[in-house]
Scaffold this motif. Structure first.
Motif, PDB file in Angstrom:
ATOM      1  N   PRO A   1      43.459  22.781  24.600  1.00  0.00           N
ATOM      2  CA  PRO A   1      42.031  22.640  24.294  1.00  0.00           C
ATOM      3  C   PRO A   1      41.159  23.500  25.199  1.00  0.00           C
ATOM      4  O   PRO A   1      41.451  23.663  26.383  1.00  0.00           O
TER       5      PRO A   1
ATOM      6  N   SER B   1      39.806  28.088  21.929  1.00  0.00           N
ATOM      7  CA  SER B   1      40.977  27.856  21.085  1.00  0.00           C
ATOM      8  C   SER B   1      40.575  27.154  19.779  1.00  0.00           C
ATOM      9  O   SER B   1      41.140  27.448  18.724  1.00  0.00           O
ATOM     10  N   GLU B   2      39.571  26.279  19.845  1.00  0.00           N
ATOM     11  CA  GLU B   2      39.105  25.588  18.638  1.00  0.00           C
ATOM     12  C   GLU B   2      38.542  26.597  17.625  1.00  0.00           C
ATOM     13  O   GLU B   2      38.750  26.484  16.419  1.00  0.00           O
TER      14      GLU B   2
ATOM     15  N   GLU C   1      40.030  27.446  13.904  1.00  0.00           N
ATOM     16  CA  GLU C   1      39.151  27.413  12.735  1.00  0.00           C
ATOM     17  C   GLU C   1      39.224  28.730  11.944  1.00  0.00           C
ATOM     18  O   GLU C   1      39.156  28.730  10.726  1.00  0.00           O
TER      19      GLU C   1
ATOM     20  N   ILE D   1      46.515  23.195  18.256  1.00  0.00           N
ATOM     21  CA  ILE D   1      46.146  23.038  19.661  1.00  0.00           C
ATOM     22  C   ILE D   1      46.843  21.776  20.148  1.00  0.00           C
ATOM     23  O   ILE D   1      46.832  20.757  19.443  1.00  0.00           O
TER      24      ILE D   1
END
Lengths: 285, 317
Positions: free
Chosen positions: A222, A249-250, A254, A261
């Motif tokens: 994360p 990373s999010e 996406e 993750i």
């Protein structure tokens, strides 16, 4: 009546008697939470207060991934040379010396083989503390040799990226490490040996433009920064304000560049679960 | 003709020579001797300046506004046989990365390269030769198509870098370049790569993994531009000359380091001084390189290419 009265002027406690707080007893996360370092270690170096994944190095990742922290380190003694006689404000060999003394590492990656949940796994893990985890000839060669080891012994390969990119002090030689590592990954892919790329905070530049993005699965922790051009360069070039969470990373998940993750505490399980599934083996509990 | 700062002594002598000739034509004065003297001086100045170019001066020449760009080369080399092909089949057609098929003699080649513009409008249209992820994906599509039909690939490198934009990051600039590098290491047809201008970092290498990698004499190839290197390591833009020296980015240095295979000579003063001569030299180099590769089996080709890149790097222990 005064409640504070010093009998003799000045500080009378001698230095030896002072009660010092030993260094490294507390860790402060970016949101300002204070954590006991022992607590932190027990919690996979993740702040129990806010879930912040603290930047760690090869020592900690090996401990997390290998059973009982047992592993055989590969090509331990590979060291950088100074083929270009590179000098900016400092000479490159001096920079290397300082980095080695400070980190007790030989260069910016360590490679090892050991059991993870009872099965062999080759892990190459970068160390950001060593000149920003920059990739020069040694990093390229060690990752290439780790891949060779995987290839020869039919063992899955995992590379943990943590790097600012290519090492400027080796200029074009660093650049060619992108091609060199890719050669080995192509061979690994042709041999159908699983390759897992874990992108950790931060993974940018030449690392992203080569092995970090080439996994059979690309995964991350994360909140890690992952990108090709660093955020400052993107902002300066485009003159645009960067959106919230840009290059985390999010954000990559996406936009389709990560498979998932994982929290650090689940890392070992998740990696081995993937390996069992993709190789059609019974799941290890 | 535009002159760079270090070329000003040459410009001065050329102007003098011009004036001398005009005087000779317009008056009765015999200027033959004076003109000859100026010509001698000019030749000496050219030799002196162009034979001792510093790394930074070569960087400037590689960016000369009149330097021939990718499409100039291809059109000159292939003439009417060139057929440009567009698009990455998933997002759009990147104008900073061009490609297409063309002939040299009887042999077809797939040409791919970054494209710069020659005036403000076209520079913007070509995004200054800085490709987005779709550009690298377009390049890969064309390479795979060439591989399918057994057509050799020629890539021409001329970029100040892959575009560091917001959308480029969203669409995976790093992944696109990485994918190209990996696929190029195992492409089953000959790949000939020529640096014709700027070879900046991953943006260049993203179409630059070749069996034969050549550099035009006044080009540069490195992991970072001298300006950016200066700003990072010296924390100021002022040290670009030193950075250019330190990076060992010229064709001569790159050949010494065995990171490129050969150097293509340019006309005195740079590629733009005699474009036709430059095009001929590039065309000859492609043909010559192809001759050495065309009889190799795909397996040998790939294993030799892999071997070559696997050996790059200097370390101890």
């Amino acid at each position: 009546m005064s409640w504070f009265k010093r009998k003799t002027a000045g500080i009378t406690t001698t230095t030896e008697e002072k009660k010092d707080t030993p260094k490294g007893l507390w860790y402060k996360s970016p949101t300002g939470k204070i954590v006991d370092t022992e607590e932190l270690e027990k919690n996979f170096y993740v702040s129990p207060e806010d879930g912040y994944h603290v930047r760690i190095g090869s020592k900690e990742y090996f401990e997390i991934l290998f059973d009982d922290n047992k592993f055989k380190e590969l090509d331990k003694n590979l060291e950088s040379k100074d083929p270009l006689k590179f000098e900016d404000t400092k000479k490159y060999p001096e920079r290397l010396k300082v980095a080695q003394d400070k980190t007790k590492l030989k260069d910016a990656v360590r490679t090892a083989v050991g059991k993870s949940k009872g099965k062999d796994l080759v892990v190459a893990c970068m160390d950001f503390a060593f000149i920003g985890g920059s990739m020069g000839s040694v990093v390229g060669e060690k990752i290439a040799r780790a891949a060779d080891y995987s290839l020869k012994n039919n063992i899955p390969l995992m590379v943990i990226s943590k790097s600012g990119g290519a090492r400027m002090m080796e200029a074009a030689l660093s650049l060619m490490q992108l091609a060199k590592t890719s050669v080995k990954l192509a061979q690994l892919s042709d041999a159908k040996i699983p390759y897992i790329s874990l992108c950790t905070d931060p993974t940018t530049g030449g690392t992203t433009a080569s092995f970090a993005m080439l996994g059979d699965i690309n995964i991350s922790e994360p909140g890690a920064l992952i990108g090709f051009a660093g955020p400052r360069i993107v902002r300066d070039t485009t003159g645009k304000e960067l959106p919230e969470g840009f290059q985390t990373s999010e954000f990559l998940l996406e936009h389709g560049f990560l498979d998932f993750i994982t929290l650090r505490k689940d890392l070992k399980d998740k990696v081995n679960q993937y390996i069992d599934l993709i190789t059609n083996q019974p799941l290890r509990s | 003709m535009e002159y760079l700062e270090f070329e000003l002594p040459i410009k001065e002598l050329e102007d003098q020579l011009q004036k001398c000739k005009i005087i000779g034509e317009e008056s009765e004065v015999d200027v033959t001797e004076t003109c000859q003297q100026i010509e001698k001086k000019l030749a000496a100045a050219q030799k002196d300046i162009y034979k001792n170019l510093t790394a930074w001066q070569r960087v400037q020449l590689s960016r000369h506004p009149e330097r021939p760009y990718t499409l100039d080369h291809i059109r000159a080399i292939c003439g009417d046989s060139f057929l440009e092909l567009h698009g990455d089949r998933s997002f759009k057609d990147d104008k900073a990365m061009i490609g297409g098929l063309g002939k040299i003699g009887d042999q077809s080649f797939m040409f791919i390269g970054q494209q710069k513009g020659f005036n403000t409008k076209t520079r913007q249209y070509r995004n200054f030769g800085m490709a987005n992820p779709e550009g690298y994906r377009k390049a890969l599509r064309l390479m795979k198509s060439a591989e399918k039909f057994g057509i050799p690939v020629v890539t021409l490198l001329d970029t100040p870098g892959a575009y560091p934009g917001l959308e480029a990051e969203e669409r995976g600039q790093g992944e696109a370049i990485a994918r190209n590098i990996l696929e190029m290491t195992r492409l089953k047809v000959p790949v000939i790569t020529i640096v014709i201008g700027e070879g900046a970092s991953g943006g260049a290498l993203g179409i630059g993994v070749g069996d034969r990698v050549l550099m035009l004499e006044n080009t540069w190839y490195s992991v970072i531009s001298p300006e950016s290197c200066s700003s990072i390591l010296w924390r100021s833009w002022e040290y670009k000359e030193q950075a250019a020296e330190a990076l060992k980015l010229t064709a001569v240095d790159m050949k010494k380091l065995k990171l490129v295979d050969d150097i293509i000579k340019e006309p005195l003063g740079g590629a733009h001084r005699d474009r036709d001569k430059t095009f001929k030299a590039v065309s000859d180099a492609i043909v010559k390189s192809y001759e050495t590769l065309k009889n190799l089996s795909p397996e040998d080709l790939v294993s030799q290419r892999m071997e070559k890149y696997a050996n790059m790097g200097v370390y101890k222990g």
